[in-house]
Design a protein around this motif. Structure first.
Motif, short mmCIF file in Angstrom:
data_model
loop_
_atom_site.label_atom_id
_atom_site.label_comp_id
_atom_site.label_asym_id
_atom_site.label_seq_id
_atom_site.Cartn_x
_atom_site.Cartn_y
_atom_site.Cartn_z
N THR A 161 3.21 2.99 7.45
CA THR A 161 2.82 4.32 7.92
C THR A 161 1.70 4.89 7.06
N PRO A 162 0.94 5.84 7.60
CA PRO A 162 -0.01 6.53 6.74
C PRO A 162 0.74 7.41 5.74
N PRO A 163 0.16 7.64 4.57
CA PRO A 163 0.77 8.59 3.64
C PRO A 163 0.53 10.02 4.14
N PRO A 164 1.15 11.01 3.54
CA PRO A 164 0.91 12.40 3.95
C PRO A 164 -0.45 12.90 3.47
N LEU A 165 -0.92 13.97 4.09
CA LEU A 165 -2.10 14.69 3.62
C LEU A 165 -1.59 15.84 2.76
N ALA A 166 -1.90 15.80 1.48
CA ALA A 166 -1.30 16.73 0.50
C ALA A 166 -2.15 18.00 0.32
N LEU A 167 -2.25 18.79 1.38
CA LEU A 167 -3.05 20.01 1.30
C LEU A 167 -2.47 21.03 0.34
N ALA A 168 -1.19 20.93 0.03
CA ALA A 168 -0.61 21.86 -0.95
C ALA A 168 -1.17 21.60 -2.34
N ILE A 169 -1.60 20.38 -2.59
CA ILE A 169 -2.15 20.02 -3.89
C ILE A 169 -3.63 20.37 -3.96
N PRO A 171 -6.11 22.33 -1.45
CA PRO A 171 -6.35 23.03 -0.19
C PRO A 171 -7.74 22.76 0.38
N ARG A 172 -7.93 23.16 1.62
CA ARG A 172 -9.21 23.01 2.30
C ARG A 172 -10.31 23.76 1.54
N LYS A 173 -11.52 23.22 1.59
CA LYS A 173 -12.63 23.85 0.88
C LYS A 173 -13.04 25.17 1.52
N ASP A 174 -12.93 25.25 2.83
CA ASP A 174 -13.27 26.47 3.56
C ASP A 174 -12.11 26.85 4.46
N PRO A 175 -11.21 27.73 3.99
CA PRO A 175 -10.01 28.07 4.77
C PRO A 175 -10.32 28.72 6.11
N GLU A 176 -11.52 29.28 6.26
CA GLU A 176 -11.88 29.95 7.50
C GLU A 176 -12.57 29.02 8.50
N ASP A 227 -3.87 14.25 -7.17
CA ASP A 227 -4.58 15.09 -8.12
C ASP A 227 -5.33 16.16 -7.34
N LYS A 228 -6.65 16.15 -7.40
CA LYS A 228 -7.45 17.14 -6.67
C LYS A 228 -7.75 16.70 -5.25
N ASP A 229 -7.44 15.48 -4.92
CA ASP A 229 -7.77 14.89 -3.63
C ASP A 229 -6.52 14.85 -2.76
N HIS A 232 -6.19 10.80 -0.94
CA HIS A 232 -5.94 9.55 -1.65
C HIS A 232 -4.89 9.74 -2.74
N PRO A 233 -3.77 9.05 -2.65
CA PRO A 233 -2.80 9.09 -3.76
C PRO A 233 -3.46 8.61 -5.05
N ASN A 234 -3.05 9.21 -6.16
CA ASN A 234 -3.57 8.78 -7.46
C ASN A 234 -2.87 7.49 -7.90
N LYS A 235 -3.07 7.10 -9.13
CA LYS A 235 -2.48 5.84 -9.61
C LYS A 235 -0.97 5.85 -9.49
N ALA A 236 -0.34 7.01 -9.81
CA ALA A 236 1.12 7.10 -9.67
C ALA A 236 1.53 6.97 -8.21
N GLY A 237 0.74 7.55 -7.31
CA GLY A 237 1.04 7.42 -5.89
C GLY A 237 0.86 6.01 -5.39
N GLN A 238 -0.20 5.36 -5.83
CA GLN A 238 -0.43 3.96 -5.46
C GLN A 238 0.71 3.08 -5.98
N ARG A 239 1.18 3.38 -7.18
CA ARG A 239 2.31 2.62 -7.73
C ARG A 239 3.56 2.81 -6.89
N LEU A 240 3.78 4.04 -6.43
CA LEU A 240 4.96 4.32 -5.60
C LEU A 240 4.86 3.59 -4.27
N ILE A 241 3.67 3.52 -3.70
CA ILE A 241 3.47 2.75 -2.47
C ILE A 241 3.81 1.28 -2.71
#
Length: 251
Positions: A161-169, A171-176, A227-229, A232-241
């Motif tokens: 499956t695709p991973p989630p999109l972590a917008l809580a981490i 957020p969008r650059k332009d909320p409007e 992280d800020k992205d 893309h999961p970071n190294k810890a996320g890639q490890r969990l995958i």
């Protein structure tokens, strides 16, 4: 916004393919548990989450199998490509057309003699916009068409499956913004699009869909895995995958 008019990039998939997929997506197939055999070559197809600059879950899987199941002597090949989709769609603010897997798949298979395919798409396939039946059908056709290619070459397939999109981490650059893309995703892209893509993957029925692995639920809400992205999961996320895939297949 999706460019559904760009149909020439998907001209080999016509209405008959969709009709065929519709009759078999939810058919009854044996769900035999997948098991690696010795000396198999595993081709890992996906977007930038798979490619990961050659330093992600694919390479971590190679390390884990080398260390914990050396007798299998498996070889993992990273065939991921940045920005790629299986829907053939591109959002308006993307710098040029997104790569489309089926424009390179035959050559990749000709150049790499693989026994098993790992498939991980979805993040880019909705091009970060609103849900629609047209979009979901495009993704179903993409997954089904990949499986048909694997059937033609007798390559067993593991759907991820695709991973989630972590917008809580991050957020969008332009909320409007009202025009959506990878820079400013639709605010409910994760729950309304990626969640449905996950369901499609987990419920896909095909004789060459030999295993299905849910990495979305494992990563969902795991703040340290991003992280800020948000994509893309970071190294810890890639490890969990990698650990999740390994736990489902290393028996």
């Amino acid at each position: 916004m999706a460019d559904f008019s760009n149909m020439n990039r998907r001209k080999f998939i016509n209405r008959s393919v969709l009709a065929l997929a519709g009759t078999t997506l939810f058919g009854c197939f044996n769900r035999n548990r997948f098991k690696f055999e010795k000396n198999q070559v595993v081709g890992c197809f996906g977007d930038s989450i798979t490619f990961a600059q050659g330093n992600g879950y694919v390479e971590m899987l190679q390390e884990k199998f080398n260390e914990e199941r050396p007798e299998l002597n498996l070889k993992f090949i990273n065939l991921g490509k940045n920005s790629e989709t299986v829907t053939g769609l591109t959002e308006k603010d993307h710098p040029g057309p997104r790569p489309y897997l089926f424009e390179r798949l035959d050559q990749a298979l000709d150049n790499n003699d693989i026994d098993v395919a790992l498939f991980c798409y979805g993040m880019n396939d909705g091009i970060y916009g609103k849900p629609s039946e047209t979009l979901f059908n495009s993704f179903k056709i993409g997954v089904y068409s990949f499986l048909e290619k694997m059937r033609q070459r007798d390559i067993k397939t593991i759907l991820i499956t695709p991973p989630p999109l972590a917008l809580a981490i991050a957020p969008r650059k332009d909320p409007e913004a009202t025009s959506f893309g990878y820079k400013n995703p639709y605010p409910k892209y994760d729950e309304e699009v990626l969640k449905e893509f996950t369901r499609i993957i987990l419920e896909m029925q095909h004789p060459y869909a030999n295993a299905r692995i849910n990495i979305r639920d494992v990563l969902y809400g795991q703040d340290p895995c991003y992280d800020k992205d948000p994509i893309h999961p970071n190294k810890a996320g890639q490890r969990l995958i990698a650990d999740t895939i390994f736990s489902k297949l290393a028996f």
